[in-house]
Design an enzyme around this catalytic site. Structure first.
Site, PDB file in Angstrom:
ATOM      1  N   CYS A  86       0.556  -1.570   0.461  1.00 45.90           N
ATOM      2  CA  CYS A  86      -0.130  -0.354  -0.143  1.00 45.90           C
ATOM      3  C   CYS A  86       1.372   1.273   0.189  1.00 45.90           C
ATOM      4  CB  CYS A  86      -0.699  -0.407   0.915  1.00 45.90           C
ATOM      5  SG  CYS A  86      -2.223   1.061   0.573  1.00 45.90           S
ATOM      6  N   HIS A 202      -3.483  -6.511   0.776  1.00 47.98           N
ATOM      7  CA  HIS A 202      -2.667  -6.223   2.580  1.00 47.98           C
ATOM      8  C   HIS A 202      -2.304  -7.210   2.503  1.00 47.98           C
ATOM      9  CE1 HIS A 202      -2.250  -2.163   3.916  1.00 47.98           C
ATOM     10  NE2 HIS A 202      -3.837  -1.475   3.227  1.00 47.98           N
ATOM     11  N   GLU A 204      -0.806  -8.662   5.283  1.00 49.64           N
ATOM     12  CA  GLU A 204      -0.308  -8.915   6.284  1.00 49.64           C
ATOM     13  C   GLU A 204      -1.980  -8.647   7.029  1.00 49.64           C
ATOM     14  OE1 GLU A 204      -0.222  -6.332   5.125  1.00 49.64           O
ATOM     15  OE2 GLU A 204      -0.920  -4.215   5.384  1.00 49.64           O
TER      16      GLU A 204
END
Lengths: 228, 77
Positions: A86, A202, A204
């Site tokens: 990002c 993302h 994560e």
């Protein structure tokens, strides 16, 4: 393997990244500060999402000139794993470590939802664990429309450096599946060496069933496979 | 002291999605003559000494992104 999660003023996915790496994937990780000039003791770099320096001037522009970027450049050059997610992807582009730029979403809206991605490259250290089926990863950005000139695009395609493209659940590329208007439906790209990955989605945020999915592990587990 | 105005604009070939939205809003307000809007940035620098090459370097190193933006430099009277 020990991963440096770099914090800039305005980073806000740094804790998610650290938690995901440490607690979900069992990978050693610690924070590094944007003014640090020495990342010895680390083997990989994670540039997290957020709004570094308030996105002043351009997204990632000020962060990409921070002192720690010299070390990130060294890691990139030495073939060590570097991932920018990002805002981290925006920083990598602004730093010239990846080509192109990220512009305002075509819709002019911040888009926060889960998307489907199809892996392009299959050989980079980041991509070896990613399955052939579409994977489900969240996005949350207002400026994620990847853009580059036609020559750069052709080079990315010819050199197999498109890491991920936005697709639908069945793996089809459709206008509706592209959430921001990125050229060639690009969600993530690799550098020439394949060790630097920049992506808007993302991973994560997708490493635990409790949080809705684990497809992010297929990308980040690359870090546990790399030996220091 | 010299005041220098740097104007940064998106390259003409690139779609300015914010400009397009503003154009649409102006037309809705009755300004039918608006056919296109491009939005840029003005950066005003106060300089102790003015050297155009150095201001150009500032633009190339930080103020503008050459991948997507053009810039002009003007010295304010």
């Amino acid at each position: 393997m020990r991963v440096a999660v770099v914090r800039f003023p305005g980073s806000n996915c740094d804790q998610d990244a650290l938690h995901s790496l440490r607690d979900d994937l069992g990978i050693a990780a610690d924070y590094a500060w944007h003014e640090d000039r020495d990342l010895s003791g680390f083997d990989a770099v994670f540039l997290p999402g957020g709004f570094s320096y308030g996105d002043y001037l351009r997204c990632g522009a000020i962060a990409s000139r921070a002192p720690i970027l010299d070390e990130v450049r060294r890691f990139a050059r030495e073939g060590r794993p570097v991932i920018g997610v990002c805002n981290g992807f925006q920083v990598l582009c602004e730093a010239g470590l990846l080509p192109g730029a990220l512009m305002r979403n075509l819709s002019e809206k911040f888009v926060c939802k889960t998307v489907w991605l199809q892996a392009g490259n299959r050989t980079s250290l980041w991509m070896r664990g990613v399955p052939d089926r579409p994977i489900s990863i969240p996005i949350a950005h207002g400026e994620g429309r990847y853009l580059c000139d036609q020559d750069t695009l052709k080079r990315l395609q010819d050199d197999d450096r498109v890491a991920f493209r936005y697709v639908d659940r069945e793996g089809r590329r459709t206008p509706e599946a592209n959430p921001n208007g990125s050229i060639d439906d690009i969600a993530g790209i690799l550098n020439e060496g394949g060790n630097v990955l920049g992506m808007m989605p993302h991973p994560e945020r997708a490493t635990s069933e409790l949080l809705g999915g684990t497809d992010g592990r297929t990308i980040l587990s690359a870090l546990s496979a790399v030996r220091a | 002291m010299t005041t220098v105005r740097v104007t940064v604009t998106l390259k003409p070939s690139l779609l300015d999605s914010a400009g397009r939205t503003v154009a649409g809003s102006l037309v809705k307000l009755g300004f039918d003559e608006v056919k296109d809007v491009r939005i840029g940035k003005v950066i005003r620098l106060q300089l102790e000494t003015y050297d155009e090459a150095r201001v150009r370097a500032m633009c190339d190193k930080l103020l503008a992104n050459p991948v997507i933006e053009d810039y002009t430099i003007e010295v304010e009277p």
